[in-house]
Design an enzyme around this catalytic site. Structure first.
Site, PDB file in Angstrom:
ATOM      1  N   ASN A  91     -12.199  76.285 -79.548  1.00 21.77           N
ATOM      2  CA  ASN A  91     -11.870  76.326 -78.111  1.00 21.77           C
ATOM      3  C   ASN A  91     -10.359  76.218 -77.973  1.00 21.77           C
ATOM      4  O   ASN A  91      -9.741  75.434 -78.692  1.00 21.77           O
ATOM      5  CB  ASN A  91     -12.467  75.120 -77.371  1.00 21.77           C
ATOM      6  CG  ASN A  91     -13.934  75.287 -77.087  1.00 21.77           C
ATOM      7  OD1 ASN A  91     -14.529  76.276 -77.468  1.00 21.77           O
ATOM      8  ND2 ASN A  91     -14.504  74.299 -76.424  1.00 21.77           N
ATOM      9  N   GLY A  92      -9.798  76.945 -77.020  1.00 18.51           N
ATOM     10  CA  GLY A  92      -8.351  76.845 -76.794  1.00 18.51           C
ATOM     11  C   GLY A  92      -7.664  78.162 -77.113  1.00 18.51           C
ATOM     12  O   GLY A  92      -8.316  79.195 -77.303  1.00 18.51           O
ATOM     13  N   LYS A 107     -15.886  80.220 -52.337  1.00 14.88           N
ATOM     14  CA  LYS A 107     -17.306  80.076 -52.704  1.00 14.88           C
ATOM     15  C   LYS A 107     -18.004  81.425 -52.648  1.00 14.88           C
ATOM     16  O   LYS A 107     -18.758  81.782 -53.536  1.00 14.88           O
ATOM     17  CB  LYS A 107     -18.037  79.110 -51.763  1.00 14.88           C
ATOM     18  CG  LYS A 107     -17.810  77.644 -51.953  1.00 14.88           C
ATOM     19  CD  LYS A 107     -18.494  77.026 -53.146  1.00 14.88           C
ATOM     20  CE  LYS A 107     -17.611  76.992 -54.334  1.00 14.88           C
ATOM     21  NZ  LYS A 107     -16.581  76.071 -54.490  1.00 14.88           N
ATOM     22  N   GLU A 156     -16.809  83.597 -55.565  1.00 17.86           N
ATOM     23  CA  GLU A 156     -17.273  83.073 -56.858  1.00 17.86           C
ATOM     24  C   GLU A 156     -18.718  83.436 -57.148  1.00 17.86           C
ATOM     25  O   GLU A 156     -19.032  83.925 -58.216  1.00 17.86           O
ATOM     26  CB  GLU A 156     -17.213  81.535 -56.845  1.00 17.86           C
ATOM     27  CG  GLU A 156     -15.890  80.921 -57.217  1.00 17.86           C
ATOM     28  CD  GLU A 156     -15.969  79.398 -57.186  1.00 17.86           C
ATOM     29  OE1 GLU A 156     -16.332  78.824 -56.138  1.00 17.86           O
ATOM     30  OE2 GLU A 156     -15.657  78.773 -58.202  1.00 17.86           O
TER      31      GLU A 156
HETATM   32  C1  G6P Z   1     -12.720  76.130 -62.346  1.00 11.18           C
HETATM   33  C2  G6P Z   1     -14.006  75.863 -61.583  1.00 11.18           C
HETATM   34  C3  G6P Z   1     -13.684  75.503 -60.132  1.00 11.18           C
HETATM   35  C4  G6P Z   1     -12.745  74.306 -60.099  1.00 11.18           C
HETATM   36  C5  G6P Z   1     -11.473  74.562 -60.908  1.00 11.18           C
HETATM   37  C6  G6P Z   1     -10.677  73.286 -61.092  1.00 11.18           C
HETATM   38  O1  G6P Z   1     -12.131  77.288 -61.892  1.00 11.18           O
HETATM   39  O2  G6P Z   1     -14.842  76.991 -61.640  1.00 11.18           O
HETATM   40  O3  G6P Z   1     -14.881  75.186 -59.442  1.00 11.18           O
HETATM   41  O4  G6P Z   1     -12.407  74.014 -58.778  1.00 11.18           O
HETATM   42  O5  G6P Z   1     -11.810  75.023 -62.215  1.00 11.18           O
HETATM   43  O6  G6P Z   1     -11.422  72.422 -61.905  1.00 11.18           O
HETATM   44  P1  G6P Z   1     -11.237  70.863 -61.953  1.00 11.18           P
HETATM   45  O7  G6P Z   1     -12.212  70.417 -63.012  1.00 11.18           O
HETATM   46  O8  G6P Z   1      -9.811  70.601 -62.357  1.00 11.18           O
HETATM   47  O9  G6P Z   1     -11.558  70.306 -60.608  1.00 11.18           O
END
Ligand code: G6P
Length: 602
Positions: free
Chosen positions: A98-99, A480, A483
């Site tokens: 990962n990364g 939303k 997405e």
């Molecule tokens: C991704 C997710 C989002 C989320 C964003 C930030 O894009 O799909 O739903 O808002 O990351 O994630 P975090 O874990 O930092 O709130």
């Protein structure tokens, strides 16, 4: 982003354990998946493009193994096909990664000169070749991993198998999360808790630069060539929390959990009213300004927070997208508090932004959902939201918990500065008690949300408009919709539409218009009339009693409550409309294409 799982133990059902773990991690990436495992002292690899169910169909579960690694991929380097799927194997090493390795092109060229060839376009396969090359020079795997730490630039969490070591699983972590689960006569590695939650409750968090040698009954962790002590922690929640519990989708379950999440997040602070709020919140009096930094919906929660902090608490607040903040000129002032908001506590850009603020000498506060996550560990002060485990990729309950926490901060500062009258304090506390019931009332209006979804299903573009706090909510509503229903939409400040975008309004173009902010409601209504008179199909979300009913086609009424809590109600129809539309369109609601829940790459 991408998911890693690994198992070494006394039981021979390793393949089942790996696939189980991957299924729980699928929300982190689902472009392809694969496993590598020991079979008669040899490493065998199976991988497939697409969902984990495709991999599942290729696996012969009658095969016994007690040592293996698995991966579910969210493509960064190279397309989402079988060749680029993990695990990768070169020489004696199979790895999952990962990364992003930033210097992989240089390393790849050097390794090619040394005779290595590559089947994939990934940066990950380069790590595999490098490991093999190092191992040929020094037959000690731990030394080779230590050397990897010196050579690789960027972020990596790795699960490693070596065909010379059929009893050991190796792991290393830098700037990408990895935990080790400690079971009975079994140990696991995982990039995220759900992968192993039904196998063990005990875990160890690897720090940057840590690498581990793991046997079924023994764990050794090293850093900088030296063995180190580690703390074994307890998850504190169980696998039931990641069950759909009868709901059709995790997203729906999580939307319905919001009333309870609000109670859990705010109750501890409001137990004895404003006194407990004051006693349990940090001291904000020394900050003249607040900067909220986050990504995605967490950033949208920050935009709602800005409105609350400025209006209620009179504190200048700026909101920045973490991936922009990092590379912009730094204008942080010494008396500026930096608030980072993150559900996962692992978002790479948010984490790096936090590090920049710390380095600059600013105080940092994290509003975090995942306990003990990297951002929670790095921030000076942490306020945990109590949303519980959120599984659907598109956030709902974690977003509203973030908004709830920001409302508490605004109330606390406003109270400290005597901006709230005694009467209003009583009302606010009463409203906090009423809010979950109001949320439940809104959740029961599914028929309305379905009707709206049916109205907009045939259109390719939807507009969300509002002013002030309603604009901040419009942005979340629009995100939303994009997405999960793959419908293009735009959120616009209502007054700005006529400066260009209104040219896109045609007969029946759906416009979702929000007016809950009484200070600007009449202005927004004028803007709604502008689009209505150009043919728009207007879905009007409001808490106002404005009697004119000529400017909208459908009205969704939000209960009246103190302004500080209104966004927590307004967001529910927005989430539900997106959900219902995605359902009508047959989309993969919990795992939308191309997205991942935890974005651990920059
Ligand atoms: C991704 C997710 C989002 C989320 C964003 C930030 O894009 O799909 O739903 O808002 O990351 O994630 P975090 O874990 O930092 O709130």
């Amino acid at each position: 982003m991408c998911g890693i799982v690994g198992y070494v133990g006394k039981d021979n059902d390793g393949l089942k354990k790996l696939i189980d773990g991957l299924e729980k991690l699928e929300y982190r990436g689902y472009d392809s998946s694969g496993v590598a495992y020991f079979q008669n002292e040899n490493i065998k690899i199976i991988k497939e493009k697409g969902k984990i169910s495709n991999l599942y169909n290729e696996i012969n579960f009658a095969e016994k193994t007690n040592l293996g690694i698995g991966h579910t991929r969210w493509a960064t380097h190279g397309k989402a096909d079988k060749e680029n799927a993990h695990p990768h194997m070169i020489g004696k090493f199979a790895i999952v990664h990962n990364g992003i390795v930033e210097n992989y092109t240089t390393l790849k060229k050097e390794l090619m000169k040394k005779g290595y060839s590559f089947k994939s376009e990934t940066d990950s396969e380069v790590i595999c070749a490098l490991l093999d090359y190092l191992y040929k020079k020094d037959n000690n795997i731990l030394n080779c991993i230590e050397k990897l730490n010196e050579i690789l630039k960027g972020s990596y969490a790795l699960g490693i198998l070596c065909s010379d070591e059929p009893n050991y699983l190796f792991a290393v972590k830098k700037n990408s999360p990895l935990i080790i689960g400690i079971g009975d006569d079994s140990n696991f590695i995982a990039s995220d808790v759900p992968a192993i939650l039904d196998k063990t409750k005990k875990y160890v968090v690897l720090e940057d630069g840590d690498y581990a040698k793991i046997k079924m009954d023994k764990l050794e962790i090293y850093n900088n060539g030296k063995i180190k002590k580690y703390d074994v922690k307890d998850f504190g929640f169980d696998s039931k929390m990641i069950d759909k519990q009868g709901y059709e989708h995790f997203m729906l379950k999580e939307i319905y959990e919001q009333p309870e999440v609000f109670r859990k997040t705010t109750n501890p602070y409001l137990e004895t009213g404003f006194d407990s709020l004051f006693n349990k919140m940090p001291d904000f009096s020394k900050y003249r300004k607040i900067r909220i930094i986050a990504c995605g919906s967490a950033m949208h929660a920050g935009l709602v927070g800005k409105q609350m902090l400025e209006r209620f608490a009179n504190v200048k607040t700026e909101v920045e997208t973490a991936s922009e903040f990092r590379y912009n000129k730094l204008f942080l002032e010494p008396d500026e508090l930096v608030i980072v908001v993150s559900q996962s506590g692992e978002t790479a850009d948010t984490l790096e932004a936090l590090k920049i603020a710390k380095k600059n000498g600013n105080d940092t506060l994290g509003i975090i959902n995942e306990k003990g996550s990297t951002i929670a560990r790095e921030a000076k002060i942490v306020l945990y939201t109590e949303a519980g485990k959120e599984v659907a990729v598109a956030t709902t309950k974690a977003y509203s918990a973030q908004v709830a926490m920001l409302s508490l901060i605004a109330l606390n500062i406003a109270n400290f500065n005597n901006f709230i009258s005694k009467k209003e304090k009583v009302e606010i506390l009463e409203d906090a008690k009423k809010l979950p019931n109001y949320m439940e009332g809104l959740l029961q209006k599914n028929e309305v949300y379905k009707e709206v979804a049916n109205v907009i299903k045939d259109y390719n573009d939807v507009f969300f408009i509002g002013r002030g706090i309603d604009y901040a909510l419009a942005m979340e509503g629009s995100l939303k919709l994009k997405e999960i229903s793959y419908t293009h939409s735009e959120a616009y400040p209502a007054g700005e539409l006529k400066h260009g975008t209104i040219s896109l309004i045609e007969d029946k173009t759906p416009v979702i218009a929000i007016t809950t902010d009484k200070n600007v409601a009449s202005k927004t209504i004028s803007n709604i009339k502008e689009v209505k008179s150009r043919g728009a199909e207007v879905i009007y979300i409001t808490n106002s009693d404005y009697e004119d009913d000529t400017f909208y086609d459908k009205k969704i009424i939000i209960p009246k409550i103190n302004d500080i809590f209104t966004p927590l109600l307004t967001v529910i129809p927005l989430q539900m409309i997106a959900y219902e539309l995605a359902k009508i369109k047959g989309c993969n609601i919990d795992k939308p294409k191309n997205l991942a829940k935890s974005v651990t790459v920059e």
